[in-house]
Design an enzyme around this catalytic site. Structure first.
Site, PDB file in Angstrom:
ATOM      1  N   PRO A   2       1.057  -1.133  -0.152  1.00  0.00           N
ATOM      2  CG  PRO A   2      -0.690  -1.376   1.689  1.00  0.00           C
ATOM      3  CD  PRO A   2       0.525  -1.978   1.022  1.00  0.00           C
ATOM      4  CD  GLU A   3       2.985   2.778  -4.403  1.00  0.00           C
ATOM      5  OE1 GLU A   3       3.132   3.821  -4.991  1.00  0.00           O
ATOM      6  OE2 GLU A   3       2.958   1.655  -5.224  1.00  0.00           O
ATOM      7  CE  LYS A  58       5.446   4.199   0.449  1.00  0.00           C
ATOM      8  NZ  LYS A  58       6.306   3.062  -0.233  1.00  0.00           N
ATOM      9  NE  ARG A 262      11.430  -0.832  -4.741  1.00  0.00           N
ATOM     10  CZ  ARG A 262      10.566  -0.795  -4.119  1.00  0.00           C
ATOM     11  NH1 ARG A 262       9.308  -0.862  -4.348  1.00  0.00           N
ATOM     12  NH2 ARG A 262      10.680  -0.894  -2.576  1.00  0.00           N
TER      13      ARG A 262
END
Length: 273
Positions: A2-3, A58, A262
């Site tokens: 979750p950002e 976050k 990534r």
């Protein structure tokens, strides 16, 4: 993971559900998630009333007045509220029994989430140690310090933004979207960007993260808000997860590369190095 938009959406949902609720008891099935004193976590929380739900980057903050819990969802963390019996689930790890008979449950498939119980006076020092940058709003995310930091860094722009030091809240999804919107290649060294490109990155960071909040976050894999609802930001993503699809701006094919371990999505025509 979750950002910022997803965490803000969770915060808003929890605020609706939990404000004014008092913790009667709690159970922790995975003690390693508690990063401060485990005994204090068990003994100090019963009797505490949730006065506010806040967020920093976050991180979710359960505010009890004098005490706070700082909760980081990491990869797969989520909160669920059950009004009666809690079903069996091997991924349910923390249980907060509330004064209205409901139970707040923390679910985490990966068990990477963390909880810190602190005196509220320790909050500023906590985030200072994390070297967390400003919130991505026009009021707090000032361009001049951002430009100065970019000019003094030879790191690739994407990994630099992901560090959270320059601005809080960007993760893999939104940084790809920001750099596509700014027409900046993710591998470009920060100090090689033109000032115009730096300004575009700054402005698009604010715009896209605020759009993500407005759309309730992105439901890509398992994300749901605290009310059990999907976000809709995934319908507005331009490049993330679009490998092999035409760029919305120039119709070139979106490609996916590896950068700093990534997956990174970009348009090779619009985002030249």
């Amino acid at each position: 993971m979750p950002e910022l938009p997803e965490v803000e959406t969770v915060r808003r949902g929890l605020e609706k559900l939990l404000l004014g609720r008092t913790i009667l008891s709690l159970e922790v099935k995975v003690p390693k998630m508690i990063k401060t004193s485990y005994d204090s976590f068990l003994h100090d929380l019963p009797g505490q009333t949730i006065q506010a739900m806040r967020r920093r980057g976050k991180y979710l903050i359960f505010d009890f007045g004098q005490l706070i819990i700082i909760s980081h969802l990491r990869m797969e963390g989520k909160y669920l509220l059950f009004t009666d019996q809690v079903p069996d689930n091997k991924h349910f790890h923390l249980f907060f029994k509330l004064d209205d008979g409901s139970t707040l449950v923390y679910q985490d498939v990966r068990k990477f989430g963390t909880f810190d119980l602190l005196d509220r006076k320790q909050e500023e020092a906590y985030f200072t140690r994390k070297k967390l940058g400003p919130e991505p709003t026009k009021k707090t995310f000032k361009y001049v310090p951002f430009e100065r930091a970019l000019m003094h860094s030879g790191k690739s722009i994407k990994p630099l933004l992901l560090e959270q030091k320059l601005v809080a809240g960007l993760g893999n999804i939104y940084v790809d979207e920001v750099l596509w919107a700014a027409k900046v290649h993710p591998e470009t060294p920060a100090n090689k960007l033109s000032k115009a490109a730096m300004k575009r990155v700054h402005d698009q960071t604010i715009a896209i993260l605020q759009l993500g909040i407005a759309k309730g976050g992105s439901t890509i894999r398992t994300y749901r808000n605290a009310l059990g609802e999907d976000g809709t930001m995934q319908n507005y993503l331009q490049v993330y997860g679009k490998t092999g699809q035409p760029c919305p701006r120039c119709a070139s094919m979106i490609v996916k590369i590896k950068l700093g371990g990534r997956g990174t999505h970009l348009c090779p025509h619009c985002q030249k190095r």
